[in-house]
Scaffold this motif. Sequence first.
Motif, PDB file in Angstrom:
ATOM      1  N   VAL A  58      92.664-124.205 -32.637  1.00 56.03           N
ATOM      2  CA  VAL A  58      91.283-124.011 -33.066  1.00 56.03           C
ATOM      3  C   VAL A  58      90.458-125.197 -32.616  1.00 56.03           C
ATOM      4  O   VAL A  58      90.897-126.337 -32.701  1.00 56.03           O
ATOM      5  CB  VAL A  58      91.213-123.882 -34.604  1.00 56.03           C
ATOM      6  CG1 VAL A  58      89.788-123.629 -35.045  1.00 56.03           C
ATOM      7  CG2 VAL A  58      92.118-122.750 -35.076  1.00 56.03           C
ATOM      8  N   GLU A  59      89.262-124.942 -32.123  1.00 56.80           N
ATOM      9  CA  GLU A  59      88.399-126.016 -31.672  1.00 56.80           C
ATOM     10  C   GLU A  59      88.049-126.962 -32.801  1.00 56.80           C
ATOM     11  O   GLU A  59      88.003-126.583 -33.957  1.00 56.80           O
ATOM     12  CB  GLU A  59      87.097-125.442 -31.096  1.00 56.80           C
ATOM     13  CG  GLU A  59      87.313-124.568 -29.863  1.00 56.80           C
ATOM     14  CD  GLU A  59      85.997-124.030 -29.355  1.00 56.80           C
ATOM     15  OE1 GLU A  59      85.004-124.780 -29.382  1.00 56.80           O
ATOM     16  OE2 GLU A  59      85.962-122.875 -28.937  1.00 56.80           O
ATOM     17  N   PHE A 137      83.613-132.058 -43.374  1.00 58.21           N
ATOM     18  CA  PHE A 137      84.420-130.838 -43.461  1.00 58.21           C
ATOM     19  C   PHE A 137      84.130-129.965 -42.238  1.00 58.21           C
ATOM     20  O   PHE A 137      83.432-128.951 -42.325  1.00 58.21           O
ATOM     21  CB  PHE A 137      84.124-130.118 -44.771  1.00 58.21           C
ATOM     22  CG  PHE A 137      84.267-131.019 -45.969  1.00 58.21           C
ATOM     23  CD1 PHE A 137      85.520-131.417 -46.403  1.00 58.21           C
ATOM     24  CD2 PHE A 137      83.143-131.503 -46.636  1.00 58.21           C
ATOM     25  CE1 PHE A 137      85.661-132.259 -47.490  1.00 58.21           C
ATOM     26  CE2 PHE A 137      83.276-132.345 -47.722  1.00 58.21           C
ATOM     27  CZ  PHE A 137      84.536-132.735 -48.151  1.00 58.21           C
ATOM     28  N   VAL A 138      84.661-130.383 -41.114  1.00 56.63           N
ATOM     29  CA  VAL A 138      84.392-129.732 -39.837  1.00 56.63           C
ATOM     30  C   VAL A 138      85.486-128.711 -39.534  1.00 56.63           C
ATOM     31  O   VAL A 138      86.685-129.022 -39.627  1.00 56.63           O
ATOM     32  CB  VAL A 138      84.320-130.783 -38.703  1.00 56.63           C
ATOM     33  CG1 VAL A 138      84.077-130.106 -37.356  1.00 56.63           C
ATOM     34  CG2 VAL A 138      83.221-131.798 -38.999  1.00 56.63           C
ATOM     35  N   ASP A 193      92.967-121.831 -42.600  1.00 57.57           N
ATOM     36  CA  ASP A 193      93.819-120.876 -41.908  1.00 57.57           C
ATOM     37  C   ASP A 193      95.247-121.358 -42.141  1.00 57.57           C
ATOM     38  O   ASP A 193      95.669-122.366 -41.580  1.00 57.57           O
ATOM     39  CB  ASP A 193      93.480-120.875 -40.421  1.00 57.57           C
ATOM     40  CG  ASP A 193      94.313-119.884 -39.621  1.00 57.57           C
ATOM     41  OD1 ASP A 193      95.427-119.537 -40.070  1.00 57.57           O
ATOM     42  OD2 ASP A 193      93.872-119.477 -38.527  1.00 57.57           O
ATOM     43  N   THR A 194      95.987-120.674 -42.994  1.00 57.42           N
ATOM     44  CA  THR A 194      97.313-121.151 -43.368  1.00 57.42           C
ATOM     45  C   THR A 194      98.339-120.993 -42.247  1.00 57.42           C
ATOM     46  O   THR A 194      99.419-121.570 -42.317  1.00 57.42           O
ATOM     47  CB  THR A 194      97.830-120.424 -44.626  1.00 57.42           C
ATOM     48  OG1 THR A 194      97.825-119.009 -44.395  1.00 57.42           O
ATOM     49  CG2 THR A 194      96.937-120.739 -45.828  1.00 57.42           C
ATOM     50  N   PHE A 195      98.003-120.233 -41.192  1.00 56.10           N
ATOM     51  CA  PHE A 195      98.904-120.103 -40.054  1.00 56.10           C
ATOM     52  C   PHE A 195      98.818-121.316 -39.139  1.00 56.10           C
ATOM     53  O   PHE A 195      99.769-121.642 -38.435  1.00 56.10           O
ATOM     54  CB  PHE A 195      98.578-118.829 -39.259  1.00 56.10           C
ATOM     55  CG  PHE A 195      99.050-117.570 -39.923  1.00 56.10           C
ATOM     56  CD1 PHE A 195     100.172-116.899 -39.464  1.00 56.10           C
ATOM     57  CD2 PHE A 195      98.385-117.043 -41.018  1.00 56.10           C
ATOM     58  CE1 PHE A 195     100.625-115.737 -40.074  1.00 56.10           C
ATOM     59  CE2 PHE A 195      98.815-115.883 -41.637  1.00 56.10           C
ATOM     60  CZ  PHE A 195      99.937-115.231 -41.175  1.00 56.10           C
ATOM     61  N   ARG A 198      94.606-125.435 -40.428  1.00 56.24           N
ATOM     62  CA  ARG A 198      93.326-126.027 -40.051  1.00 56.24           C
ATOM     63  C   ARG A 198      92.190-125.385 -40.833  1.00 56.24           C
ATOM     64  O   ARG A 198      92.280-124.229 -41.246  1.00 56.24           O
ATOM     65  CB  ARG A 198      93.088-125.888 -38.544  1.00 56.24           C
ATOM     66  CG  ARG A 198      94.038-126.730 -37.700  1.00 56.24           C
ATOM     67  CD  ARG A 198      93.742-126.595 -36.223  1.00 56.24           C
ATOM     68  NE  ARG A 198      94.620-127.434 -35.426  1.00 56.24           N
ATOM     69  CZ  ARG A 198      94.375-128.710 -35.122  1.00 56.24           C
ATOM     70  NH1 ARG A 198      93.269-129.280 -35.559  1.00 56.24           N
ATOM     71  NH2 ARG A 198      95.214-129.397 -34.383  1.00 56.24           N
ATOM     72  N   LEU A 199      91.110-126.155 -41.015  1.00 57.02           N
ATOM     73  CA  LEU A 199      89.962-125.672 -41.778  1.00 57.02           C
ATOM     74  C   LEU A 199      89.255-124.563 -41.013  1.00 57.02           C
ATOM     75  O   LEU A 199      88.863-124.737 -39.858  1.00 57.02           O
ATOM     76  CB  LEU A 199      88.994-126.826 -42.046  1.00 57.02           C
ATOM     77  CG  LEU A 199      87.792-126.487 -42.928  1.00 57.02           C
ATOM     78  CD1 LEU A 199      88.233-126.119 -44.340  1.00 57.02           C
ATOM     79  CD2 LEU A 199      86.812-127.666 -42.979  1.00 57.02           C
ATOM     80  N   SER A 200      89.097-123.426 -41.657  1.00 58.42           N
ATOM     81  CA  SER A 200      88.418-122.295 -41.045  1.00 58.42           C
ATOM     82  C   SER A 200      86.922-122.323 -41.346  1.00 58.42           C
ATOM     83  O   SER A 200      86.091-122.180 -40.450  1.00 58.42           O
ATOM     84  CB  SER A 200      89.031-120.990 -41.542  1.00 58.42           C
ATOM     85  OG  SER A 200      88.325-119.868 -41.050  1.00 58.42           O
TER      86      SER A 200
END
Length: 365
Positions: A58-59, A137-138, A193-195, A198-200
């Motif tokens: 994820v970016e 919180f990015v 995103d628990t997969f 990372r912060l969604s």
Amino acid sequence: MKRLGCGLFIFLGILIIILFEYFPDEFSAMLSKVNVPAPTIEDREETEREQISSDVEVEEGREFPLSIDEGLHGLIGESSSIIETQFGSPDRIDPTSYGYDWWIYNEDSDGYLQVGVEREQVVTIFAMDVGEVSKPFVSGKSYEQIAAAHPFSENVSVNNGSGSYRFDLTEGELLSRPLIQIDEGTWIQLYFDTFTSRLSSVRYLSDDILLKQRPYSVTYRGELPLEKELSKEEWREIEVGAELQILDITNVIRIRHNLPMLTWATEVSKVAYGHSKDMSQNHYFSHTSPTYGELKDRLEREDVSFYFAGENIAAQYVDSIEAVEGWLNSEGHRVNLLNEEFTHLGVGVYERYYTQNFMTPWAIH
């Protein structure tokens, strides 16, 4: 005597706060408790295609065209005119069942923003992939990074003029959507995103909105905000906005994973809405309707020609935001969200029931 009575009242108030903070289990017996209906989603036992890999990078957050020195949390409580100054007029305004309107900013491909406005005041904000404007919180930051700077707790206390409240988070909620306080009267829900860990996305809320939505089990002493009775017409306006939000958020997630955006399909949305309404009114939760059958049957009943189709359903979530983030963290639903073969999406929301119908038409295939 008046001074003595006042002093005794203050002493009792302090004692209650101490008991609530340091002896929560014992004190809970004296409090009221509200168990929030568990949000539910249903996985199919089989999938028609091989699962898409979930370890997509994820970016770290794309750049949003405007910047705010204090971060988005600094806007809670500010006038809505400041939002217009910073971001311009909203692309759309959607009503909610919680008393505020969502100002939707979805035209910029580099970020997605929903600003909740009630009586010309900002009461909540939802942001995805807006870059440094939501710092610290990015979207894309790891769970470990954020947890190290802002430790998460399974018991979160809220105190305001209406009473004392304690939210109790489950182990799963701590991993997928922990709650923290960032400023006095300002709270943050972090959707991970628990997969990928990372912060969604991130949601900022005032005390009042947090207590109205009650996204976790809550123990309280005092009063809870009452829910407003809504007419069928008011609910339908809210549902239409929620349907469009689900399309918006789904496409932000797909862009994040380098997948093509989905096109809105009106006829498919009618099928999805019918299924959400059917589940609510007939008190079941399943991909199979006792009356109208499977998704294939429901699409064919409305003369929708398709080559490939899939369905996500959810119930009892606070709103469309939590429904999509819930699907993202469910293996079977994630397959549909991130399936590169799908080209169109129909969404149907009926009160707290949510249905996504994905489709690839024969003509396109």
